[in-house]
Write a protein that holds these residues in place. Structure first.
Motif, mmCIF file in Angstrom:
data_model
loop_
_atom_site.group_PDB
_atom_site.id
_atom_site.type_symbol
_atom_site.label_atom_id
_atom_site.label_comp_id
_atom_site.label_asym_id
_atom_site.label_seq_id
_atom_site.Cartn_x
_atom_site.Cartn_y
_atom_site.Cartn_z
ATOM 1 N N ASN A 65 72.439 47.970 65.183
ATOM 2 C CA ASN A 65 72.801 47.068 66.282
ATOM 3 C C ASN A 65 73.577 47.821 67.353
ATOM 4 O OD1 ASN A 65 71.677 44.713 65.216
ATOM 5 N ND2 ASN A 65 73.500 44.318 63.995
ATOM 6 N N VAL A 66 74.461 48.705 66.928
ATOM 7 C CA VAL A 66 75.269 49.469 67.877
ATOM 8 C C VAL A 66 74.386 50.383 68.707
ATOM 9 C CG1 VAL A 66 77.115 51.163 68.094
ATOM 10 C CG2 VAL A 66 77.292 49.359 66.404
ATOM 11 N N VAL A 67 73.417 51.032 68.081
ATOM 12 C CA VAL A 67 72.518 51.931 68.809
ATOM 13 C C VAL A 67 71.691 51.140 69.818
ATOM 14 C CG1 VAL A 67 70.591 53.529 68.574
ATOM 15 C CG2 VAL A 67 72.442 53.577 66.918
ATOM 16 N N GLY A 68 71.136 50.017 69.385
ATOM 17 C CA GLY A 68 70.313 49.202 70.282
ATOM 18 C C GLY A 68 71.092 48.636 71.451
ATOM 19 N N PHE A 69 72.225 47.994 71.148
ATOM 20 C CA PHE A 69 73.031 47.412 72.219
ATOM 21 C C PHE A 69 73.667 48.485 73.095
ATOM 22 C CE2 PHE A 69 73.412 43.622 69.300
ATOM 23 C CZ PHE A 69 72.571 42.822 70.062
ATOM 24 N N GLY A 70 74.018 49.625 72.498
ATOM 25 C CA GLY A 70 74.592 50.713 73.288
ATOM 26 C C GLY A 70 73.587 51.312 74.253
ATOM 27 N N LEU A 71 72.345 51.480 73.810
ATOM 28 C CA LEU A 71 71.307 52.014 74.684
ATOM 29 C C LEU A 71 71.003 51.039 75.813
ATOM 30 C CD1 LEU A 71 69.367 54.347 75.144
ATOM 31 C CD2 LEU A 71 67.707 53.164 73.719
ATOM 32 N N ILE A 72 70.876 49.767 75.484
ATOM 33 C CA ILE A 72 70.646 48.759 76.527
ATOM 34 C C ILE A 72 71.865 48.673 77.445
ATOM 35 C CG2 ILE A 72 70.368 46.280 76.928
ATOM 36 C CD1 ILE A 72 68.696 46.247 74.310
ATOM 37 N N GLY A 73 73.056 48.762 76.849
ATOM 38 C CA GLY A 73 74.284 48.689 77.629
ATOM 39 C C GLY A 73 74.463 49.871 78.565
ATOM 40 N N TRP A 74 73.798 50.995 78.292
ATOM 41 C CA TRP A 74 73.870 52.116 79.217
ATOM 42 C C TRP A 74 72.695 52.115 80.182
ATOM 43 C CZ3 TRP A 74 76.546 54.839 82.074
ATOM 44 C CH2 TRP A 74 76.074 55.996 82.675
#
Length: 140
Positions: free
Chosen positions: A62-71
């Motif tokens: 979840n962190v990888v997915g949301f972090g990539l979208i968040g960047w």
């Protein structure tokens, strides 16, 4: 238990005056104990010797997915002369691949966009990991 100094001593200061010290005790002073190695304690980690938690990374996709979208979302806003950071980075990749066997020159804009884009991505992923795990483990 308080440590005490058994004998009073005399301290001579400037001007010839002397100060006599008295034995004192304090709750801050603790008796010296031999430190125990936590790795040798019986049953400390189920019989295995470990220096840190086995699941220290606590990986969560979840962190990888949301972090990539968040960047990707803020880096795709056209803020640099009407172009986005992601667009500039991908355009510079295409420009450098046009002369593929030759590496990018040190003065190429590719290096600036590469470092800036990845620095932002790693910061977003790091803060995402801290925030997501901090929230799930009730740190805040």
């Amino acid at each position: 238990m308080a440590a005490t100094f058994a004998t009073p001593s005399t301290v001579i200061g400037l001007g010839g005056s002397s100060i006599t010290t008295k034995p004192f005790s304090s709750s801050f002073l603790k008796p010296t104990l031999s430190a125990k190695n936590p790795l040798k304690l019986a049953g400390a980690s189920g019989g295995r010797v470990t220096c840190f938690e086995r699941n220290w990374l606590r990986r969560d996709l979840n962190v990888v997915g949301f972090g990539l979208i968040g960047w990707l979302a803020p880096s795709s806003i056209p803020a640099i002369n009407g172009k986005s950071l992601t667009g500039l980075f991908f355009d510079s990749i295409g420009t450098e691949l046009a002369h593929f066997p030759t590496p990018p020159a040190l003065t190429s804009q590719f290096w600036l966009w590469l470092v800036t884009w990845h620095l932002g991505l790693f910061l977003c992923l790091t803060f995402g990991q801290i925030g997501f795990k901090g929230r799930t483990e009730d740190y805040f």
